[in-house]
Design an enzyme around this catalytic site. Structure first.
Site, PDB file in Angstrom:
ATOM      1  N   LYS A 228       0.876  -1.169   0.000  1.00 51.90           N
ATOM      2  CA  LYS A 228       0.000   0.000   0.000  1.00 51.90           C
ATOM      3  C   LYS A 228       0.913   1.218   0.000  1.00 51.90           C
ATOM      4  CE  LYS A 228      -2.963   2.805   2.685  1.00 51.90           C
ATOM      5  NZ  LYS A 228      -3.442   3.132   4.028  1.00 51.90           N
TER       6      LYS A 228
ATOM      7  N   GLY B 223      -7.602   9.533   9.344  1.00 49.50           N
ATOM      8  CA  GLY B 223      -7.933   9.670  10.759  1.00 49.50           C
ATOM      9  C   GLY B 223      -8.980  10.723  11.071  1.00 49.50           C
TER      10      GLY B 223
ATOM     11  N   ALA C  94      -9.134   5.563   3.992  1.00 48.96           N
ATOM     12  CA  ALA C  94      -8.937   6.711   4.888  1.00 48.96           C
ATOM     13  C   ALA C  94     -10.166   7.599   5.015  1.00 48.96           C
ATOM     14  CB  ALA C  94      -7.761   7.584   4.445  1.00 48.96           C
ATOM     15  N   GLY C  95     -10.340   8.106   6.218  1.00 39.12           N
ATOM     16  CA  GLY C  95     -11.362   9.102   6.495  1.00 39.12           C
ATOM     17  C   GLY C  95     -12.702   8.537   6.937  1.00 39.12           C
TER      18      GLY C  95
ATOM     19  N   ASN D 286      -8.972   2.199   9.802  1.00 37.92           N
ATOM     20  CA  ASN D 286      -8.187   1.834  10.980  1.00 37.92           C
ATOM     21  C   ASN D 286      -8.710   2.560  12.219  1.00 37.92           C
ATOM     22  OD1 ASN D 286      -6.167   1.414  12.942  1.00 37.92           O
ATOM     23  ND2 ASN D 286      -4.503   1.676  11.553  1.00 37.92           N
ATOM     24  N   THR D 287      -8.565   3.893  12.233  1.00 39.84           N
ATOM     25  CA  THR D 287      -8.837   4.660  13.454  1.00 39.84           C
ATOM     26  C   THR D 287     -10.251   4.432  13.988  1.00 39.84           C
ATOM     27  OG1 THR D 287      -7.360   6.328  12.536  1.00 39.84           O
ATOM     28  CG2 THR D 287      -8.633   6.959  14.461  1.00 39.84           C
TER      29      THR D 287
END
Lengths: 253, 311
Positions: free
Chosen positions: A91, A152, A179-180, A201-202
């Site tokens: 990635k 994040g 992301a986001g 992830n976050t």
């Protein structure tokens, strides 16, 4: 198909910031994810204990170049990842701005070209820009990973129109929203729009209960995928009753 | 005879608890042992703040730590913990409040006048405490010596209580290192009287006053067993976070940098384990000063009962 690999779960899970490796492992299981990402830039070669825990999950590993700000850093990190994990998947993140963490599209394309020529199978973290997408394909990428919002931030799909255009523009390229994403509903929306997978992830790692949140995301992504394949109804300007009004019994007391 | 291996917080707490029960104890520190990770600790006794990430067992059991340290070593400052965030990271403060208990919302300047105008809101964990960890460890060590506990580098002569931290990886294969990096600065222009935690999505930090203008600034958490000194990135991140708390930190003198490897089990919970006839007190992770006392007392209780039963 992601470089010849088919995945039944379309949720890809990041492995940073969890309360503990034990909770991370439970979250992976609860999410049903078959691909997990792992960062290397900061941990370096000495992160073997954590890498072993990840490898023990049985998931396919997608190493990333998170934290890299230049082509050379990203290429070096990718080479180390291939050596340590024995996978040519990478990635590719080349960060253009330390505050917003947005991708640097110019360095990204250059790094993608170098890595693709070297036999890597590159998953580039990019914006929804169509031209950058085309350049990445030209550089050898067979998957694109447009952002939903800055890393994040949990803002969801910040440019829905742009992402729809991207989906329409690259109908045959696997597109992963990366992301986001902050909420399962946002992940489901991405899948309903026809994206092939969602990487996050976050939103899981920083939930009060990461394991439960991982399960919620797994279900949302699966539901969105089923819904897209089932064919969503178009929205209408007017009401359209699902039961015809003619012939209703007239119930006079 | 009970032979405690190691000289970090787990070993000294274990030896202290065992010795206090009247058991014969020796402290064995093999030559060439790496310095203990606990010498770089923050020395915060902050069970409620740790509850952000740590499970309830750490929050519950860690509450006994402040009294234990005050009794065994003295020097515990009970001034609570102040948690703040930059205005644009308000959400982090809300999240922290939801993830923890034992706090109330405050205007930070009411507690720390130096923070006037910098942070509109903060969380105050009134029951928490802090201390100087190196002073506390030195005090435990000298009290052990006063009480006749031998400290040597020879062969252990009794029941082994292994508190070697990461060096016990040879017997505890699931023990791993979590690297931490810290700084100590001399900032006489800064007058903070209690630990201040700055929440930030990427670069959180805590600042612990050590007295006489000294402050400890910590600490990174990296899943790596990399030895060696602090990285430039860690210094930049920690100092920029400290600068956010108080701009006068920019003029501070950096008097110490340190990097250590925290021993951690997969669930990051410190534990007593029994393997092949030896007891282990290990996996202190970032909870050594919080959890070593209570686990040491538990271990001493276990061993006392076993010795009584054996007679």
């Amino acid at each position: 198909m992601f470089y010849g690999t088919s995945l039944s779960s379309r949720l890809m899970l990041g492995t940073a910031q969890y309360p503990s490796p034990a909770i991370l492992r439970q979250a992976i299981t609860a999410s049903g994810a078959e691909v997990i990402t792992v960062s290397l830039r900061r941990e370096g070669r000495d992160g073997a204990a954590f890498r072993d825990i990840l490898a023990g999950s049985g998931c396919r590993l997608l190493p990333n170049t998170a934290g890299c700000h230049s082509v050379r850093e990203a290429v070096t990190t990718a080479e180390m990842a291939r050596e340590l994990f024995g996978t040519s998947w990478i990635k590719l993140e080349v960060i253009g701005h330390a505050d917003t963490l947005q991708p640097d599209p110019f360095a990204l394309v250059e790094a993608a070209r170098i890595l693709s020529a070297d036999g890597f199978e590159v998953f580039p973290y990019t914006t929804e820009d169509l031209i950058v997408g085309e350049k990445l394909l030209e550089a050898g990428c067979r998957v694109l990973m447009p952002w939903g919002a800055p890393i994040g931030s949990g803002q969801g799909l910040r440019n829905i129109g742009g992402l729809r255009s991207m989906r329409a523009h690259f109908p045959d390229i696997p597109l992963v929203i990366d992301a986001g994403i902050g909420a399962p509903s946002q992940a489901m929306l991405a899948m309903e729009m026809g994206f092939d997978a969602v990487l996050l992830n976050t939103a899981v790692a920083k939930a009060a209960d990461p394991v439960a949140m991982a399960a919620a995301f797994g279900q949302a992504v699966a539901a969105g995928q089923v819904a897209f394949n089932a064919g969503l109804m178009p929205s209408r300007d007017m009401a359209a009753a699902s039961t015809p009004i003619f012939g209703l019994a007239e119930l006079v007391p | 005879m009970i032979s405690v291996l190691g000289e970090g917080v787990a070993a000294l707490c274990a030896a202290t608890a065992l010795s206090a029960r009247g058991l014969a104890v020796e402290l064995v520190v093999p030559q060439g042992s790496p310095p203990p990770a606990s010498r770089l600790a923050g020395g915060m006794l902050a069970p409620f703040c740790e509850g952000e990430l740590a499970p309830d067992i750490v929050v519950e059991r860690g509450q006994a730590a402040a009294d234990w340290w005050q009794q065994q070593a003295g020097g515990v400052e009970r001034r609570g913990t102040l948690v703040v965030a930059a205005p644009r990271d308000r959400g982090e403060l809300e999240r922290f409040a939801r993830a923890t208990r034992g706090h109330r919302w405050v205007e930070p300047e009411g507690l720390e006048a130096e923070l006037a105008g910098r942070f509109a809101r903060g969380l105050f964990f009134e029951s928490e405490a802090h201390m100087d960890p190196c002073a506390a460890l030195a005090r435990l060590r000298s009290r052990l010596i006063e009480n006749g506990v031998a400290i040597h580098d020879g062969a252990p002569s009794g029941q082994i209580v292994d508190c070697r931290g990461l060096a016990a990886r040879d017997r505890l294969p699931d023990l791993r290192a979590v690297r931490g990096e810290m700084l100590e600065v001399l900032a006489p222009d800064v007058m903070l009287t209690r630990p201040v935690r700055l929440l930030h999505p990427r670069f959180p930090c805590y600042i612990v006053p050590r007295g006489a203008g000294r402050y400890m600034i910590g600490a990174t958490m990296v899943e790596s067993a990399r030895p060696g000194g602090v990285t430039a990135r860690a210094v930049m991140e920690l100092l920029s976070a400290a600068y956010t708390v108080h701009p006068a930190f920019a003029e501070a003198e950096v008097i110490l940098t340190g990097a250590g490897l925290r021993p951690a089990f997969p669930d990051n919970i410190p534990a007593i384990r029994r393997e092949a006839g030896r007891l282990h007190l290990n996996g202190m992770y970032r909870h050594g000063f919080l959890m070593a006392p209570v686990l040491a007392e538990e271990l001493a209780g276990m061993l006392t009962r076993e010795l009584v039963d054996a007679h």
